[in-house]
Design a protein around this motif. Structure first.
Motif, short mmCIF file in Angstrom:
data_model
loop_
_atom_site.label_atom_id
_atom_site.label_comp_id
_atom_site.label_asym_id
_atom_site.label_seq_id
_atom_site.Cartn_x
_atom_site.Cartn_y
_atom_site.Cartn_z
N GLN A 25 0.82 -1.19 0.00
CA GLN A 25 0.00 0.00 0.00
C GLN A 25 0.86 1.24 0.00
OE1 GLN A 25 -2.13 0.30 3.82
NE2 GLN A 25 -0.97 -1.48 4.40
N ALA A 26 0.29 2.28 -0.58
CA ALA A 26 0.92 3.59 -0.56
C ALA A 26 -0.14 4.61 -0.32
CB ALA A 26 1.64 3.87 -1.88
N ALA A 27 0.19 5.70 0.29
CA ALA A 27 -0.78 6.74 0.59
C ALA A 27 -0.35 8.01 -0.07
CB ALA A 27 -0.90 6.94 2.09
N ALA A 28 -1.31 8.72 -0.65
CA ALA A 28 -1.00 9.97 -1.32
C ALA A 28 -1.17 11.13 -0.36
CB ALA A 28 -1.91 10.16 -2.52
N ASP A 29 -0.19 12.01 -0.36
CA ASP A 29 -0.30 13.23 0.42
C ASP A 29 -1.17 14.20 -0.37
OD1 ASP A 29 1.97 15.19 2.34
OD2 ASP A 29 0.13 15.84 1.40
N THR A 30 -2.36 14.49 0.13
CA THR A 30 -3.33 15.24 -0.65
C THR A 30 -2.95 16.70 -0.82
OG1 THR A 30 -4.61 15.62 1.35
CG2 THR A 30 -5.22 13.73 0.01
N LEU A 31 -1.98 17.20 -0.05
CA LEU A 31 -1.58 18.60 -0.19
C LEU A 31 -0.45 18.78 -1.20
CD1 LEU A 31 -1.69 19.82 3.50
CD2 LEU A 31 -3.43 20.04 1.74
N THR A 32 0.42 17.80 -1.31
CA THR A 32 1.56 17.95 -2.20
C THR A 32 1.46 17.10 -3.46
OG1 THR A 32 2.82 16.17 -1.16
CG2 THR A 32 3.02 18.36 -0.19
N PRO A 376 -3.31 22.10 -4.10
CA PRO A 376 -2.70 21.97 -2.77
C PRO A 376 -3.31 22.88 -1.72
CG PRO A 376 -1.00 21.97 -4.46
CD PRO A 376 -2.29 22.30 -5.15
N THR A 377 -4.07 23.90 -2.12
CA THR A 377 -4.65 24.83 -1.16
C THR A 377 -6.18 24.82 -1.12
OG1 THR A 377 -4.62 26.63 -2.78
CG2 THR A 377 -2.67 26.37 -1.38
N LEU A 378 -6.84 24.08 -2.01
CA LEU A 378 -8.30 24.08 -2.08
C LEU A 378 -8.82 22.66 -1.95
CD1 LEU A 378 -11.00 25.55 -2.56
CD2 LEU A 378 -10.64 25.19 -5.03
N ARG A 379 -9.73 22.45 -0.96
CA ARG A 379 -10.30 21.14 -0.69
C ARG A 379 -11.82 21.26 -0.64
NH1 ARG A 379 -6.13 22.62 2.10
NH2 ARG A 379 -7.36 23.49 3.81
N LEU A 380 -12.50 20.32 -1.28
CA LEU A 380 -13.96 20.35 -1.41
C LEU A 380 -14.55 19.01 -1.00
CD1 LEU A 380 -14.09 21.91 -5.00
CD2 LEU A 380 -14.28 23.17 -2.85
N PRO A 398 -28.13 16.26 2.16
CA PRO A 398 -26.86 16.57 1.50
C PRO A 398 -26.01 17.54 2.32
CG PRO A 398 -28.59 17.94 0.60
CD PRO A 398 -29.22 17.14 1.72
N THR A 399 -24.72 17.53 2.07
CA THR A 399 -23.77 18.44 2.69
C THR A 399 -22.72 18.84 1.66
OG1 THR A 399 -24.03 17.42 4.87
CG2 THR A 399 -22.08 18.75 4.54
N ALA A 400 -22.34 20.11 1.66
CA ALA A 400 -21.25 20.58 0.80
C ALA A 400 -20.33 21.44 1.66
CB ALA A 400 -21.78 21.39 -0.38
N GLY A 401 -19.01 21.27 1.49
CA GLY A 401 -18.06 22.03 2.27
C GLY A 401 -16.82 22.37 1.47
N ALA A 402 -16.14 23.43 1.89
CA ALA A 402 -14.93 23.87 1.19
C ALA A 402 -13.97 24.51 2.18
CB ALA A 402 -15.27 24.85 0.08
N GLU A 403 -12.68 24.32 1.95
CA GLU A 403 -11.62 24.99 2.71
C GLU A 403 -10.55 25.46 1.73
OE1 GLU A 403 -10.14 22.47 5.79
OE2 GLU A 403 -12.03 22.47 6.92
N TRP A 404 -10.11 26.70 1.91
CA TRP A 404 -9.13 27.31 1.00
C TRP A 404 -8.05 27.99 1.82
CZ3 TRP A 404 -9.60 32.73 -1.40
CH2 TRP A 404 -8.52 32.95 -2.27
#
Length: 648
Positions: A25-32, A376-380, A398-404
């Protein structure tokens, strides 16, 4: 029989999962976007909080919880978060209010399973010990897509999973204090490379014969009658890594309490007595295949028994049993998209003196959770849940969210966040089946909420490590079909879908941690402005509109600080403030606001492999006379002396 059901379900799940081909297994760093090779045996479950972007979350980790080892979750939350807990007296019923909603609008989940009483639709936080949990997470605001029914005002997530590694360690603690307080606790854990075990046990009691007022004309004040209690708590958690990428988890949580029911001030003492016993059993298996897929199956059996009686009422019995099964399938699509699909089934059985017959009911739910790390700076995130409840039609949630990350350097980050959500609460068994008064035709309550905020995070390395985090959140929510019990034609109360309620407010918090070679300090502060108003009522409703709901303080705040010097001396203090609260739905009476101060001082002493901690704790140091529920007295100034021995 329930044990055989759990064992059969778990065995089938393990057989299916183990039959699939195992891979590294390998895991991806979602920011980089970079990939890192992980050990083949590592299993990292995908927690719901990963899909809760844009929402505010309050976390009490093991370090924060350690200050309340023999306390209850009600005490820890009241001291560390601006949440209002309505307490009927020390050791008595404690119910929570998040963002102006009632206790039945808060979902309480233990390792993913809702443990609210199915009869009442809420939990008694005075029965939850702190020591049985390794983390407590509070997510204010609607979260129906993530947590299911009841998560209109928010959700409280409890977890006791033991950590791998660390070897054998443990601790025992004994304490005694004012008004007959006494407690003892035990914690033992073992962590190896593939096996982790954790056991906790707690016993606490108090006479609660505190004075009800100051001395007058040299005469001692009367003392609180009929308020003694005894409680015990036991947890056992086990975690075993199986093969390549597999993990088996088992957990048990047993609680019990014998409580005298504290009479209201000025009321006759009817010598009320209540016993509560709960058993919660859980088994789970998780299998990870490569870095693209992870499957989980969990089963749980929850059993609650309550008995109440007094001088005028023969013992009343309520027995509740819930069997639940959940499955989750998580997929990693490339380096940016995570998808989780799942479902759950619940079977309820209830026998109560207030029901005409044994109640049996099945409920189903399916959900999908999607996270997209666009840059790398926007997550939905976008989530969805649909529940099926007999004779009711819960809405699609339903739910929707965002972080920037608006600004990011090596030491500073400013993040903007926002979310929108729809949630629901299915009617409880009491609301539908209690006789007389139950209303089988009740509609589910529904809530639509929005929130937005900003987080500033500063972390500096070096000899004086400094971490500062500040968060500000604004929210607004409408709850429709709010259930209210009103007098019926037969003279008894009956629940109706009668209200539209709007809650809105501001929440602010800041946390500062400073570490030097010989000194560590932490400061936490939080504030909540909460407006909860009825917008619509029913024909002939005399209760005013646009007036604060009962037992919802407009202002709430907490402040705490902890200090450690030379790893030997400990000093902590915390204060909490609550403004006045109306005590009636017509807003014609209220309880005054209050400020509570507590503090502790302690000393560590190490002898060989053992560490002794002597701690003196003071509560209500300002000797404030206050009530969180009208007519229910709370203790004046009190003190507790504790001794803890830990080894590793």
């Amino acid at each position: 029989m329930h044990t055989r059901r759990l064992a059969g379900l778990l065995a089938a799940a393990i057989a299916v999962a183990r039959a699939l081909p195992a891979q590294g297994q390998a895991a991806a760093d979602t920011l980089t976007g970079q990939s890192h090779r992980l050990p083949d045996v590592a299993v990292a479950g995908s927690k719901p909080s990963r899909y809760a972007l844009g929402t505010r979350q309050l976390v009490l980790d093991s370090a924060a919880l350690s200050q309340y080892r023999t306390g209850t979750l009600a005490e820890a939350l009241a001291a560390r978060a601006p949440l209002y807990l309505k307490n009927y007296g020390p050791g008595q019923l404690a119910s929570i209010s998040i963002r102006g909603t009632s206790a039945r609008h808060t979902a309480v989940l233990w390792n993913g399973f809702n443990i609210n009483f199915s009869s009442l639709g809420e939990a008694d936080f005075s029965l939850f010990s702190v020591g049985g949990n390794t983390q407590v997470r509070v997510q204010p605001g609607p979260g129906g897509a993530l947590y299911g029914t009841g998560a209109i005002g928010g959700a409280v997530l409890l977890s006791g999973e033991p950590a791998l590694g660390g070897g054998l360690r443990g601790s025992v603690q004994a304490e005694g204090g004012s008004f007959g307080q006494g407690a003892g606790s035990l914690e033992a854990s073992y962590g190896a490379a593939r096996l982790a075990l954790r056991t906790t046990a707690l016993y606490r009691e108090a006479q609660n014969d505190f004075p009800l007022g100051p001395e007058q004309n040299g005469a001692a004040a009367p003392r609180q009658p009929n308020a003694a209690f005894r409680q015990w708590n036991f947890t056992q958690d086990a975690r075993l890594l199986v093969g390549t990428g597999g993990q088996l988890s088992l957990a048990a949580w047993l609680t019990g309490a014998n409580r005298q029911i504290q009479p209201a001030l000025g009321a006759a003492n009817r010598h009320g007595l209540e016993t509560d016993h709960s058993a919660r059993l859980l088994a789970a298996f998780r299998q990870r295949l490569g870095r693209r897929y992870e499957g989980t199956v969990r089963v749980a059996w929850l059993h609650d028994r309550l008995v109440y009686g007094d001088d005028t009422l023969l013992p009343q019995y309520t027995t509740l049993s819930t069997t639940q099964a959940q499955t989750e399938h998580s997929f990693t699509l490339g380096n940016k998209i995570s998808l989780q699909l799942g479902g759950e089934v619940q079977h309820f059985e209830a026998v109560a003196d207030g029901y005409e017959s044994r109640i049996r009911e099945n409920r189903l739910a399916a959900f999908g959770l999607l996270r997209y790390d666009a840059t790398p700076t926007l997550r939905l995130t976008a989530n969805l849940r649909q529940a099926v409840v007999p004779d009711q039609r819960p809405p699609l949630a339903p739910t929707a969210g965002a972080e920037w990350d608006l600004w990011q350097t090596e030491t500073n980050t400013i993040t903007l966040k926002a979310s929108a959500s729809r949630s629901y609460r299915a009617a409880t068994l009491n609301e539908r089946y209690y006789r007389p008064g139950g209303n089988p035709g009740l509609l589910p309550e529904t809530g639509v909420g929005y929130e937005a905020g900003a987080v500033y995070d500063h972390q500096a390395a070096g000899p004086a490590r400094l971490h500062w985090r500040t968060e500000l959140t604004a929210y607004r929510q409408l709850v429709d079909n709010w259930v209210q019990w009103i007098p019926g034609a037969g003279g008894f109360y009956s629940p109706r879908n009668l209200r539209l309620v709007r809650t809105q407010g501001l929440e602010a918090s800041t946390a500062l941690d400073w570490k030097r070679p010989r000194y560590e300090a932490a400061v936490r502060a939080s504030y909540a402005l909460t407006q909860a108003h009825k917008q619509q009522g029913y024909l002939g409703d005399d209760d005013p509109l646009d007036t604060q709901l009962a037992y919802v303080p407009l202002h709430g705040a907490t402040l705490s600080t902890e200090h450690t010097w030379r790893t030997h001396w400990l000093l902590s203090a915390s204060g909490s403030f609550s403004s006045y609260r109306y005590t009636t739905v017509s807003a014609n009476d209220f309880l005054p606001g209050y400020f509570l101060l507590q503090g502790s001082v302690g000393r560590h002493l190490t002898v060989g492999q053992a560490r002794f901690t002597l701690l003196v704790q003071g509560y209500n140091l300002t000797n404030t006379r206050y009530q969180t529920y009208a007519g229910r007295a709370m203790p004046p100034r009190s003190a507790v002396l504790s001794l803890r021995v830990a080894w590793r």
